[in-house]
Design a protein around this motif. Structure first.
Motif: not given
Length: 362
Positions: A215-220, A300-301, A222-224, A253-256
């Motif tokens: 559920h994290v915003h896609p931009v954050y 958004p996180v 990727r950044i995280m 590429k994503t936190l998940a």
């Protein structure tokens, strides 16, 4: 003269939006809800930070760099398995029986990134703060090939034992920020009545870590994920290259994606055993100490929808209260027009002070 009758819509729009509270009405918090003025007042974010993205960028990129705080001491601790953690102290010169706040940091937290909350907790409460830094963070050497995005409950136990031995007359309280709430909840649930922590506060938790990252915003996200790879993987390539998923982890590429792949880095043979041992949601209902949780509905996180499945459970637990606000973004909750201060740190301080009074009176 014609009497002015305000438009119903305009009145509704101007009406203050008080924090929303979820708790058991005949539990521990009836007096707390009444006594804490912030819970009876609207949280008004800094006007130029009403947008949750701008709010988060200000918190993460600007405000952290403006805080001038020097820790009294930073002590590296060797864990039972040889891993290295640390405790950063602020308020070492306070009387020995002054309460101590055990502070658990964010997903990529450092000594510097946590200076604002350390400073504010000390200023609002007058208490000592012990920032417990996880293995692999900041400048700590990675002597054992093991990290955990949310931290190790066993490491935290050893850190708390060290804090107790250093200040045996000090009552302990705890605060977890973002990912630090995962470790806080996991530890409190595992320890239940055995913990020396008297009360705790969780700032912007994600609840179920097996689904929260989705559920994290896609931009954050990727950044995280990029930050995780840069901070914890690339600097220790010689350690991690022995892990079969090494190249796959670098491609995350994503936190998940990262959270589903890295389980061997946390010391587990498969994702299921890692999740059962790390996910705080499995120990949530075993917590026995008073716990306040704060979430922003525009985060958004750690998205507010992560809370939804647990609202009814929370209303049935006598020792848990969840506070939500319309605004606040992720861990920011800034208020004030020019000089921004943290509404959330003020709330957690007042909550802990109130619980200290209860503890002293019992």
């Amino acid at each position: 003269m014609m009497k002015y009758i305000p438009n119903v819509k305009s009145v509704f729009k101007l009406a203050p939006e008080l924090p929303t509270l979820y708790y058991k009405e005949d539990g521990l918090f009836n007096d707390t809800v009444t006594d804490l003025e912030q819970l009876q007042q609207q949280y008004k974010p800094t006007p130029w930070l009403r947008n949750h993205h701008i709010h988060l960028m200000f918190f993460d990129i600007i405000k952290k760099k403006l805080i001038n705080l020097k820790y009294d001491a930073i002590e590296q601790l060797t864990m039972a398995d040889g891993g290295i953690t640390a405790v950063a102290w602020f308020g070492l010169d306070l009387p020995e029986d002054t309460p101590t706040i055990v502070l658990l940091h964010t997903i990529t937290g450092t000594f510097d990134s946590m200076r604002e909350i350390v400073r504010d907790l000390n200023a609002y409460t007058g208490w000592r703060v012990a920032l417990c830094v996880r293995r692999g963070h900041d400048c700590l050497p990675l002597t054992v090939p093991k990290i955990n995005l949310f931290g190790s409950p066993q490491d935290l136990r050893e850190q708390i034992i060290y804090i107790q031995e250093k200040f045996p007359k000090s009552d302990l309280y705890a605060v977890g920020s973002s990912a630090g709430t995962g470790l806080l909840i996991r530890y409190l649930g595992e320890e239940a009545e055995k913990t020396p922590i008297k009360a705790a506060f969780a700032l912007c938790p994600g609840y179920d870590t097996e689904i929260g990252f989705k559920h994290v915003h896609p931009v954050y996200s990727r950044i995280m994920t990029k930050k995780l790879i840069q901070k914890f993987i690339l600097p220790h390539q010689e350690v991690w290259q022995q892990i079969p998923q090494w190249e796959e982890i670098l491609q995350a590429k994503t936190l998940a994606e990262f959270e589903r792949i890295y389980f061997k880095m946390a010391g587990f043979s498969d994702y299921e055993s890692y999740a059962k041992a790390s996910n705080p949601i499995y120990t949530f209902e075993d917590i026995k100490v008073p716990l306040m949780i704060l979430n922003a509905e525009d985060d958004p996180v750690c998205h507010i929808k992560n809370l939804e499945p647990y609202k009814q459970t929370i209303k049935e637990m006598p020792n848990i209260i969840v506070v939500t606000t319309k605004k606040g973004s992720h861990c920011g909750f800034y208020e004030g027009r020019l000089k921004t201060t943290s509404w959330s740190t003020r709330l957690m301080s007042e909550f802990l002070l109130s619980q200290e009074k209860v503890h002293k009176n019992n």
